[in-house]
Design an enzyme around this catalytic site. Structure first.
Site, short mmCIF file in Angstrom:
data_model
loop_
_atom_site.label_atom_id
_atom_site.label_comp_id
_atom_site.label_asym_id
_atom_site.label_seq_id
_atom_site.Cartn_x
_atom_site.Cartn_y
_atom_site.Cartn_z
N ASP A 6 -2.27 -1.65 9.87
CA ASP A 6 -2.44 -1.70 8.42
C ASP A 6 -2.92 -3.07 7.92
OD1 ASP A 6 -1.48 0.89 8.24
OD2 ASP A 6 0.58 0.26 7.82
N LYS A 10 0.85 -1.21 0.00
CA LYS A 10 0.00 0.00 0.00
C LYS A 10 0.87 1.24 0.00
CE LYS A 10 0.80 1.49 4.38
NZ LYS A 10 1.54 2.71 4.67
O1 C5P Z 1 0.09 -1.03 14.22
P1 C5P Z 1 1.48 -1.23 13.77
O2 C5P Z 1 2.15 -2.38 14.49
O3 C5P Z 1 1.68 -1.29 12.30
O4 C5P Z 1 2.26 0.07 14.24
C1 C5P Z 1 3.66 0.13 14.35
C2 C5P Z 1 4.05 1.30 15.22
O5 C5P Z 1 3.78 2.53 14.54
C3 C5P Z 1 3.27 1.41 16.53
O6 C5P Z 1 3.90 0.64 17.54
C4 C5P Z 1 3.35 2.88 16.82
O7 C5P Z 1 4.60 3.23 17.38
C5 C5P Z 1 3.28 3.51 15.44
N1 C5P Z 1 1.90 3.88 15.06
C6 C5P Z 1 1.31 4.97 15.66
N2 C5P Z 1 0.03 5.31 15.33
C7 C5P Z 1 -0.65 4.60 14.40
C8 C5P Z 1 -0.07 3.49 13.77
C9 C5P Z 1 1.22 3.16 14.12
O8 C5P Z 1 1.93 5.64 16.50
N3 C5P Z 1 -1.89 4.95 14.10
#
Ligand code: C5P
Length: 308
Positions: free
Chosen positions: A143, A16
């Site tokens: 995601d 994406k």
């Molecule tokens: O959800 P995911 O594991 O992909 O997110 C990775 C990191 O990116 C999270 O641990 C966080 O530090 C950051 N993040 C965030 N806010 C979001 C998505 C991700 O701060 N909406």
């Protein structure tokens, strides 16, 4: 009689980019509130699952040295989550074939998790509905839900609430892969540091949705935007040169994809994309260049006819 389940089950799942990424304040759970427009493009990972004596994870393709092979791997976490849900042991071999850049801001790890959910639920005949799969995806990462859906979609919450948006035409992209990767939490942290506690600026999503509905890439080019770009450029200043080079090569807009460092360049049509890619490849501003189009569909089984 049950029909034979193909073994292995292989799922293809896209990368994406974010056509729009407005990052709000930090929430009590540490995530940031987002309003984003996800767009699935034609770079794919393949995720295969098959029964095995021992739980096994194999990874092939570009950047495999950077992919964790332990319990932190998001595809493996998807397997464990589904095994827990099904009340059975995760006795499967998972094979990832990477076509999505690793740590590139294109949700490759999330794509693998989405692919693993779809593949394993097919192998185990779990017959989960869309809602159930989306709920599991949201537990795994922000995601992952979009990886299931694909297309072009509005994402809210921390990114896990996804609804499709009307996107009238195929868009043509040049994707510039960087030499290193960037850590997503580090890029969000850098954005917080740059903001220094100030209110997040307004970045309305409506003009992007209107441009998508209208189908004119030039209108869309004027409205692409990513709040994480400043943070990614602050951590990897060479990206400024890459972004300039793509536009000089003829792209109608360029932006950092998600948390970077991959850059995505919107082109007027498919011929222009090939020209931009060729020129950009010769400029030495990135590791490699790919041509892609979007939107493409989300995670789906591709080898239904393989013998059991
Ligand atoms: O959800 P995911 O594991 O992909 O997110 C990775 C990191 O990116 C999270 O641990 C966080 O530090 C950051 N993040 C965030 N806010 C979001 C998505 C991700 O701060 N909406």
């Amino acid at each position: 009689m049950l029909s034979a389940v193909p073994r292995p089950v292989t799922v293809r799942v896209p990368a994406k980019i974010n056509l729009h990424l407005a990052v709000g304040g930090v929430r009590p759970d540490g995530f940031h509130d987002l309003v984003t427009v996800f767009h699935a493009v034609s770079l794919f990972d393949e995720v295969s699952v098959e029964p095995a004596e021992e739980p096994t994870l194999d990874v092939h393709g570009d950047g495999v040295a950077e992919v964790p092979l332990d319990a932190t791997n998001l595809a493996w976490r998807a397997v464990e989550l589904l095994a827990e849900r099904a009340g059975r042991a995760p006795d499967v071999r998972v094979t990832l074939r990477k076509g999505i850049p690793v740590a590139g801001g294109m949700a490759g790890g999330s794509a693998d998790a989405a692919g693993a959910l779809v593949a394993l639920s097919a192998l185990w005949r779990m017959e989960l509905g869309r809602e159930e799969l989306s709920g599991l995806a949201a537990e795994l990462g922000s995601d992952v839900t979009f990886g299931l859906h694909g297309g072009t979609a509005l994402g809210t919450g921390r990114g896990e609430q996804v609804i499709p948006v009307l996107a009238r035409h195929r868009l043509h992209w040049v994707i510039a892969l960087a030499r290193g990767g960037l850590s997503t939490p580090a890029v969000f942290g850098e954005l917080d540091r740059l903001r220094g506690g100030a209110e997040p600026p307004e970045r309305p999503v409506e003009p992007v949705l209107e441009a998508l509905a209208g189908g004119d890439p030039r209108q869309l080019a004027l409205n692409l935007g990513n709040d994480l770009q400043a943070a990614a450029v602050s951590m990897a200043p060479d990206l400024r040169r890459t972004l300039r080079a793509g536009v000089n090569a003829g792209a109608i807009a360029g932006l950092v994809s998600g948390s970077g460092p991959t850059c995505a360049f919107l082109c007027a049509d498919s011929d222009a994309a090939v020209e931009v890619a060729t020129e950009l490849a010769g400029m030495g501003v990135c590791r490699t260049v790919r041509v892609a189009h979007g939107p493409v569909g989300g995670a789906r089984v591709i080898d239904e006819h393989e013998p059991p």
